[in-house]
Design an enzyme around this catalytic site. Structure first.
Site, mmCIF file in Angstrom:
data_model
loop_
_atom_site.group_PDB
_atom_site.id
_atom_site.type_symbol
_atom_site.label_atom_id
_atom_site.label_comp_id
_atom_site.label_asym_id
_atom_site.label_seq_id
_atom_site.Cartn_x
_atom_site.Cartn_y
_atom_site.Cartn_z
ATOM 1 N N LYS A 1 0.853 -1.197 0.000
ATOM 2 C CA LYS A 1 0.000 0.000 0.000
ATOM 3 C C LYS A 1 0.888 1.245 0.000
ATOM 4 O O LYS A 1 1.917 1.275 0.692
ATOM 5 C CB LYS A 1 -0.892 -0.028 1.240
ATOM 6 C CG LYS A 1 -1.920 1.089 1.328
ATOM 7 C CD LYS A 1 -2.794 0.912 2.579
ATOM 8 C CE LYS A 1 -3.880 1.952 2.702
ATOM 9 N NZ LYS A 1 -4.717 1.752 3.912
ATOM 10 N N SER B 1 -9.627 1.636 2.973
ATOM 11 C CA SER B 1 -8.808 2.401 2.064
ATOM 12 C C SER B 1 -7.768 1.580 1.313
ATOM 13 O O SER B 1 -7.207 2.059 0.328
ATOM 14 C CB SER B 1 -8.078 3.506 2.833
ATOM 15 O OG SER B 1 -7.225 2.926 3.809
ATOM 16 N N SER C 1 -9.643 -0.710 7.207
ATOM 17 C CA SER C 1 -9.133 -0.590 5.842
ATOM 18 C C SER C 1 -8.417 -1.810 5.277
ATOM 19 O O SER C 1 -8.069 -1.809 4.092
ATOM 20 C CB SER C 1 -8.206 0.612 5.731
ATOM 21 O OG SER C 1 -8.969 1.776 5.618
HETATM 22 N N1 GLN Z 1 -13.062 3.627 6.471
HETATM 23 C C1 GLN Z 1 -12.464 4.119 7.670
HETATM 24 C C2 GLN Z 1 -12.228 5.604 7.551
HETATM 25 O O1 GLN Z 1 -12.603 6.148 6.583
HETATM 26 C C3 GLN Z 1 -11.215 3.375 7.982
HETATM 27 C C4 GLN Z 1 -10.000 3.873 7.296
HETATM 28 C C5 GLN Z 1 -8.781 3.057 7.600
HETATM 29 O O2 GLN Z 1 -8.861 2.002 8.245
HETATM 30 N N2 GLN Z 1 -7.633 3.540 7.187
HETATM 31 O O3 GLN Z 1 -11.696 6.218 8.411
#
Ligand code: GLN
Length: 504
Positions: free
Chosen positions: A80, A155, A179
């Site tokens: 990532k 994400s 994420s």
């Molecule tokens: N979807 C969650 C957010 O928008 C988690 C994001 C993540 O785990 N980086 O904050």
């Protein structure tokens, strides 16, 4: 596509060890696959053909020389784009970091390199890991390999899609509120968030430091366990890194898959607060079937209640932006990435910072910085941030109490399957609500894994989440390994991407 690209990482590793395949052939096949299909998927922001092939040649030479190698040596991996890798662009999918090449490697990257895993490239993500769909990337959206008009989750959507579309057998993601687990769920892959501190965060561009955790993506539970084992363990460069030995996670997952570690005698909790209203019917049906399967395999299913989980989402969306607003203050137009001067007026540190941040950050990032600055401001701190921290403690206590009764907790990983691209972009709250199932684990620091448990009525994958007490990642892999074996052939192998026609 070369047939072997659908195989799990550990099987590929076995072929490498047996001399049936070289890392060079395998790495080239992954790169060919990326160049043939990634225009459709958009999983990668950067592909490092030369670096990956050089690493593959090195590991092949070491093997030929008879040196002892890590069991995953020679198996390609994708990362990532919020983990720094020396000399390769690291953008966090943000314009503000465009052109920046970090001068050092994250600890996880160092461990991959030392173990001889060629790094094929950096994957797409929501900008600074903020989102659940990868649509907040400043560069491009990523498409779900099960259905190209759907989101791949986020994400870490690029990593999930790269593994799901057979571009690479393994990838790393980061999980602050889901994420890793949610993109794994909606792409039919396996993704795990380790116990907080079990994997070093040194070199991970911070989103919310008390919640962030790096973890593996794979197409089987055993592969994920093997990758977590490789990247895990104490790191003096990360002050939150746990100083305890890494359990033999891959061995545990393998033993439970062979039923040498049965589910019999284990108590598995189903939390009332993590199902019901707002959950897609097909998701609940696949989840219920998986629970039934666990019962057949000998687990004792126990209903548990964690009342404070009803407030976990609200607490997360106060604590997370507070930490975001502080962590992202470092992007000031002086230290990293782009620098933008104001169009008019004096050029001072403040005006350059404002112009750079205005041009460099996307809307979602700005929204969270503003929110976080507000909840930390004097007069509001106690009412918002302070209350959220209290809720966080309650969530931890609820889990402590629940784990007094059960060995692990299961839930759907996401209330819905992959939704159409663009369908939730103008409704941030609707997108936030989908994190309800994954966020509690980050607030409590406990490990969680998502593994596929079938398809919903819409033909899209459903994820089963297994949560275990902190430091019990071994229990989590034990249960996930047994469930995966009990459900039959891993779902990832039936992703339609396997039959795509390839065009360069
Ligand atoms: N979807 C969650 C957010 O928008 C988690 C994001 C993540 O785990 N980086 O904050």
């Amino acid at each position: 596509m070369k047939d072997f690209l659908t195989l799990p990482a550990l099987e590929l590793a076995g072929m490498l060890a047996a001399g049936e395949l070289t890392s060079l052939e395998l790495t080239q096949a992954c790169l060919d696959r990326i160049h043939a299909v990634d225009r459709r998927v958009g999983a990668f922001l950067f592909v490092d053909d030369d670096g990956a092939l050089a690493a593959a040649r090195r590991v092949d030479a070491e093997r030929a020389a008879g040196r002892p190698l890590h069991r995953l040596a020679g198996v390609p991996v994708a990362i990532k784009d919020n983990m720094v890798s020396r000399g390769q662009p690291t953008t966090c999918a943000s314009k503000i970091l465009e052109g920046w090449r970090p001068p050092y490697d994250a600890t996880v990257v160092t461990r991959l390199r030392e173990a001889g895993l060629p790094i094929v490239g950096k994957t797409n993500m929501d900008e600074f890991a903020m989102g659940s769909s990868t649509e907040h990337s400043a560069f491009k959206p990523t498409h779900n390999p099960w259905s190209l008009d759907r989101i791949p989750g986020g994400s870490s959507g690029g990593s999930a899609a790269a593994v799901g579309a057979f571009m690479v057998p393994l990838a790393l993601g980061s999980d602050t509120g889901g994420s890793i687990r949610q993109p794994a769920a909606v792409t039919g892959t396996v993704g795990a968030k380790p116990t907080y501190g079990a994997v070093s965060r040194y070199g991970l561009v911070a989103m919310a430091s008390s919640l962030d955790q790096i973890g593996p993506f794979a197409r089987t539970v055993r592969d994920a366990a093997a990758l977590q084992e490789l990247i895990g363990g104490h790191d003096p460069l990360d002050s939150t890194s746990l100083d305890s030995p890494v359990p033999p996670l891959e061995d545990i997952a393998a033993q439970s898959a062979r039923r040498e570690l049965p589910l019999e005698g284990l108590r598995i909790g189903v939390v009332g607060e993590l199902s019901g209203e707002g959950y897609q019917e097909g998701v609940l049906a696949a989840f219920d079937a998986a629970v039934e399967r666990m019962r057949e395999l000998g687990a004792q299913i126990v209903e548990v209640s964690c009342p404070s989980l009803d407030y976990a989402l609200a607490a997360y969306y106060l604590i997370m932006p507070a930490e975001v607003s502080s962590n992202l203050a470092r992007f000031d137009g002086m230290r990293y990435g782009i620098r933008v001067e104001p169009k008019e007026g004096p050029v001072t540190a403040e005006t350059v910072m404002a112009a750079t941040r205005g041009a460099g950050f996307g809307d979602e990032v700005k929204r969270r910085i503003i929110l976080g600055t507000h909840v930390l401001s004097s007069g509001y701190y106690d009412a918002y941030y302070g209350s959220a921290q209290k809720v966080r403690t309650l969530v931890q206590r609820d889990f402590d109490a629940a784990f007094g009764e059960v060995d692990a907790i299961v839930s759907p990983t996401s209330p819905v399957t992959a939704f159409p691209l663009g369908s939730k972009l103008d409704d941030p709250l609707a997108m936030y609500l989908l994190d309800v199932t994954t966020i509690p684990a980050n607030l409590a620091g406990i490990p969680g894994i998502s593994l596929p448990c079938g398809l919903a009525g819409d033909g899209l994958p459903v994820g089963l989440q297994v949560l275990a007490p902190a430091h019990a990642d071994d229990v989590m892999y034990r249960i996930a390994g047994a469930v995966e074996a009990g459900l039959g052939e891993p779902l990832a192998s039936s992703c339609p991407a396997a039959t795509w026609e390839e065009r360069a």
